[in-house]
Design a protein around this motif. Sequence first.
Motif, mmCIF file in Angstrom:
data_model
loop_
_atom_site.group_PDB
_atom_site.id
_atom_site.type_symbol
_atom_site.label_atom_id
_atom_site.label_comp_id
_atom_site.label_asym_id
_atom_site.label_seq_id
_atom_site.Cartn_x
_atom_site.Cartn_y
_atom_site.Cartn_z
ATOM 1 N N GLU A 5 -0.049 -12.606 -6.093
ATOM 2 C CA GLU A 5 0.840 -11.581 -6.628
ATOM 3 C C GLU A 5 1.402 -10.783 -5.466
ATOM 4 O O GLU A 5 0.702 -10.540 -4.485
ATOM 5 N N ARG A 6 2.661 -10.357 -5.568
ATOM 6 C CA ARG A 6 3.222 -9.623 -4.432
ATOM 7 C C ARG A 6 3.168 -8.127 -4.686
ATOM 8 O O ARG A 6 3.132 -7.673 -5.840
ATOM 9 N N PHE A 7 3.130 -7.383 -3.594
ATOM 10 C CA PHE A 7 3.060 -5.932 -3.672
ATOM 11 C C PHE A 7 3.935 -5.371 -2.564
ATOM 12 O O PHE A 7 3.680 -5.585 -1.378
ATOM 13 N N TYR A 8 5.017 -4.691 -2.964
ATOM 14 C CA TYR A 8 5.967 -4.157 -1.990
ATOM 15 C C TYR A 8 5.865 -2.642 -1.998
ATOM 16 O O TYR A 8 6.065 -2.016 -3.045
ATOM 17 N N LEU A 9 5.530 -2.072 -0.859
ATOM 18 C CA LEU A 9 5.464 -0.609 -0.800
ATOM 19 C C LEU A 9 6.150 -0.074 0.440
ATOM 20 O O LEU A 9 6.246 -0.770 1.456
ATOM 21 N N THR A 10 6.667 1.134 0.284
ATOM 22 C CA THR A 10 7.512 1.703 1.332
ATOM 23 C C THR A 10 7.101 3.142 1.635
ATOM 24 O O THR A 10 6.665 3.863 0.749
ATOM 25 N N SER A 11 7.293 3.520 2.886
ATOM 26 C CA SER A 11 7.214 4.944 3.248
ATOM 27 C C SER A 11 8.648 5.461 3.262
ATOM 28 O O SER A 11 9.586 4.657 3.223
ATOM 29 N N PRO A 12 8.863 6.773 3.353
ATOM 30 C CA PRO A 12 10.238 7.228 3.593
ATOM 31 C C PRO A 12 10.668 6.710 4.971
ATOM 32 O O PRO A 12 9.813 6.353 5.796
#
Length: 517
Positions: A5-12
């Motif tokens: 499963e993919r998980f995409y996360l970002t900071s500002p």
Amino acid sequence: MAEPERFYLTSPIYYVNDVPHIGHAYTTLACDVLARFKRLDGYDVKFLTGTDEHGQKVEKSARDAGMDPRAFTDKVSANFRDLGRVMDYSNDDFIRTTEERHTVACQELWRRIDDNGHIYLGTYAGWYSVRDEAFYAEDELSDGADGKKTAPSGAEVEWVEEPSYFFRLSDWEDRLLDLYESNPAFIAPRSRRNEVISFVKGGLRDLSVSRTSFKWGVPVPGDDQHIMYVWLDALTNYITAAGYPETASGDYATYWPADLHMVGKDIVRFHAVYWPAFLMAAGLEPPRRVFAHGWWTNEGQKISKSLGNIIDPLQLVEKYGLDPVRYFLMREVPFGNDGDFSHASMVHRMNGDLANDFGNLAQRVLSMINKNCDGRVPALGAATGDDEALLAAAHGLYGAISPHMDEQAFHEALESLWAVVRAANAYVDHQAPWALRKDDPERMGSVLYVLAEVIRHLAILAQPFMPGAAARLLDQVGVDDGKRAFTDLGPEGALVAGVALPEPAALFPRFAEDEAS
Ligand code: ME8
């Protein structure tokens, strides 16, 4: 085998008007901890951070520094990359909004929004804050002490009057409210969700999305007298890095929508109102979740350049060490709340939680094994009720921590780990393995085995928070590199009696007060 499963996360992406401070380090650290957790949990993770390099504020900072904006942004952006190395961030990409891939994505997003009829040309006449890069209505402003108008953030505003393209944000009220209603987890924590909902219910005005009075930005397609509003440009970074404009087989299809945008509470409106509206207007999916964390103060005071009390994360790491700093930031404040940084609380956590609790547990157990078990993993004989209870607590840790991580309750995840650290220390005291050495060495071996196996669990689960210390501890209990994922927490990964262990070494140094200055 099934695809992970993919998980995409970002900071500002941070403005390159200044050197990075503790607030920037904090947000990206929270992302890093979660990214590492998800990778160890078998996800295909994409973790993005980067720098926001266009707009009036950055242009002005370049001018003040007597530099060309391009050279200036190269220099300051590099400071954020350096911060990443020092903090040991595991980001998969670092985006700069001055990159060509980003110009392409911004212009394509604009075209789609425009083709769908959500942009019109007009004139903006109103207030603008360069510090916030935000437009404000008259009724949002107050009169500062010097008679100048100020934004709710305290920033100065100036009157702007210029031709501008507008985004029909006023059309999106109902659809945004539907989005919040049908995805209760879309904005967290709850206080921010309520704030955003009441802002949208209060009515949305169309948003100026281009500027003509300066040039440092992405040109509007088909009208290069205008550059795009820096927030439209900046927010687009999240799809640029996912490979937008989409191709049939590209990353965009794999990673978008993002699972999480991690931000500070100052920019929740941009992420939870404007951004999903822009995306939906372009026919694209909104992100799945925005978490807006709280604000750090320094010894009780607001952190600001003018007060001269900016906390430099590089200096913190130099003074206290990386793992203690990472631990402190994730443990001290319930994630989502405001928090205060103080030297006293940092040292308290370092000497208490790390040196006395976790460090001492490891030290006691490993040196007993080293001295009394010939430096080899001892064997587990017949387990007692106490052994079973402590092992069960360790086996239950992943299940306890995982839901906290999914809610970004990092402090709760650490509290769960420490509940087992404390239980293990109490078990050592109670079992007193040192007293068994002569009369019942077999039982001593069992006790030390149970403890070593508990330490293995603690170290595997501590990796996202303190990668360096956890790796050293795993080395000390003889866990191979390939056996450190969460799937290895099960019985197949259990320590094997007889395996030789290296010489133990202290895990967490105590901070001596006389080093404080
Ligand atoms: O807003 N406490 O960039 P920025 C906690 N470029 N976090 C803090 C903080 C503090 N005292 N000070 C800053 C921008 N932060 C835009 C973002 S995203 C598409 C564009 C953190 O350099 C916090 O995450 O002003 C906050 O949201 C962010 O830094 C603002 O960074």
